[in-house]
Design a protein around this motif. Structure first.
Motif, PDB file in Angstrom:
ATOM      1  N   TYR A  78     105.229 117.444  99.403  1.00  0.00           N
ATOM      2  CA  TYR A  78     106.054 117.008  98.279  1.00  0.00           C
ATOM      3  C   TYR A  78     105.686 117.898  97.100  1.00  0.00           C
ATOM      4  O   TYR A  78     104.510 118.028  96.755  1.00  0.00           O
ATOM      5  CB  TYR A  78     105.761 115.541  97.986  1.00  0.00           C
ATOM      6  CG  TYR A  78     106.613 114.928  96.913  1.00  0.00           C
ATOM      7  CD1 TYR A  78     107.958 114.678  97.131  1.00  0.00           C
ATOM      8  CD2 TYR A  78     106.068 114.578  95.682  1.00  0.00           C
ATOM      9  CE1 TYR A  78     108.748 114.099  96.144  1.00  0.00           C
ATOM     10  CE2 TYR A  78     106.842 114.003  94.696  1.00  0.00           C
ATOM     11  CZ  TYR A  78     108.177 113.764  94.932  1.00  0.00           C
ATOM     12  OH  TYR A  78     108.962 113.188  93.954  1.00  0.00           O
ATOM     13  N   VAL A  79     106.662 118.543  96.506  1.00  0.00           N
ATOM     14  CA  VAL A  79     106.443 119.451  95.379  1.00  0.00           C
ATOM     15  C   VAL A  79     107.320 118.993  94.235  1.00  0.00           C
ATOM     16  O   VAL A  79     108.503 118.681  94.437  1.00  0.00           O
ATOM     17  CB  VAL A  79     106.779 120.912  95.763  1.00  0.00           C
ATOM     18  CG1 VAL A  79     106.644 121.840  94.558  1.00  0.00           C
ATOM     19  CG2 VAL A  79     105.896 121.386  96.917  1.00  0.00           C
ATOM     20  N   THR A  80     106.749 118.941  93.038  1.00  0.00           N
ATOM     21  CA  THR A  80     107.539 118.613  91.853  1.00  0.00           C
ATOM     22  C   THR A  80     107.384 119.714  90.807  1.00  0.00           C
ATOM     23  O   THR A  80     106.300 120.274  90.640  1.00  0.00           O
ATOM     24  CB  THR A  80     107.126 117.269  91.219  1.00  0.00           C
ATOM     25  OG1 THR A  80     105.742 117.321  90.887  1.00  0.00           O
ATOM     26  CG2 THR A  80     107.389 116.117  92.162  1.00  0.00           C
ATOM     27  N   ALA A  81     108.472 119.999  90.147  1.00  0.00           N
ATOM     28  CA  ALA A  81     108.487 120.951  89.036  1.00  0.00           C
ATOM     29  C   ALA A  81     109.102 120.235  87.849  1.00  0.00           C
ATOM     30  O   ALA A  81     110.190 119.663  87.962  1.00  0.00           O
ATOM     31  CB  ALA A  81     109.314 122.181  89.394  1.00  0.00           C
ATOM     32  N   THR A  82     108.394 120.232  86.736  1.00  0.00           N
ATOM     33  CA  THR A  82     108.915 119.643  85.508  1.00  0.00           C
ATOM     34  C   THR A  82     108.895 120.724  84.434  1.00  0.00           C
ATOM     35  O   THR A  82     107.914 121.453  84.307  1.00  0.00           O
ATOM     36  CB  THR A  82     108.070 118.428  85.069  1.00  0.00           C
ATOM     37  OG1 THR A  82     108.083 117.461  86.112  1.00  0.00           O
ATOM     38  CG2 THR A  82     108.622 117.802  83.795  1.00  0.00           C
TER      39      THR A  82
END
Length: 115
Positions: A78-82
């Motif tokens: 799971y990868v998140t970019a904000t």
């Protein structure tokens, strides 16, 4: 900056190679390459390698952050970019492409949320 300009993209990887998901240098390079592909600027990195497997890694960006959590035993991550920089469809797709190649993933799906 208007709060409406802030966005998060979540990427879910499946069918990825467990050995790549469990390799800290591979995870770090994948996130650094993802940041570059999205035009984001890395300031620092923090990580933890779990026993017997799994990696969590976060890049602090001048725009916000990029983080990954891997589950090698399940072939997933799971990868998140904000970011507070404008999001583009091309950047979202470029990151998905980087992640697909880096982990030899069978599928990468993304969800974009404007905050």
């Amino acid at each position: 900056m208007d709060f409406a300009e802030v966005w998060t993209v979540s990427y879910r990887l499946s069918g990825a190679r467990p050995d790549l998901l469990n390799d800290l240098p591979t995870v770090r390079r994948a996130l650094q390459d993802s940041a570059q592909a999205a035009g984001l600027h890395v300031l620092s990195c923090a990580h933890h390698t779990f026993t017997p497997q799994g990696v969590s890694l976060a890049l602090i960006l001048s725009e916000s952050h990029l983080a990954a959590h891997t589950w090698p035993e399940a072939g997933g991550a799971y990868v998140t970019a904000t970011s507070c920089s404008p999001a583009s469809k091309e950047a979202v797709t470029a990151v998905a492409d980087v992640l697909t190649r880096a982990f030899d993933a069978q599928e990468v799906t993304s969800t974009v949320v404007s905050l």
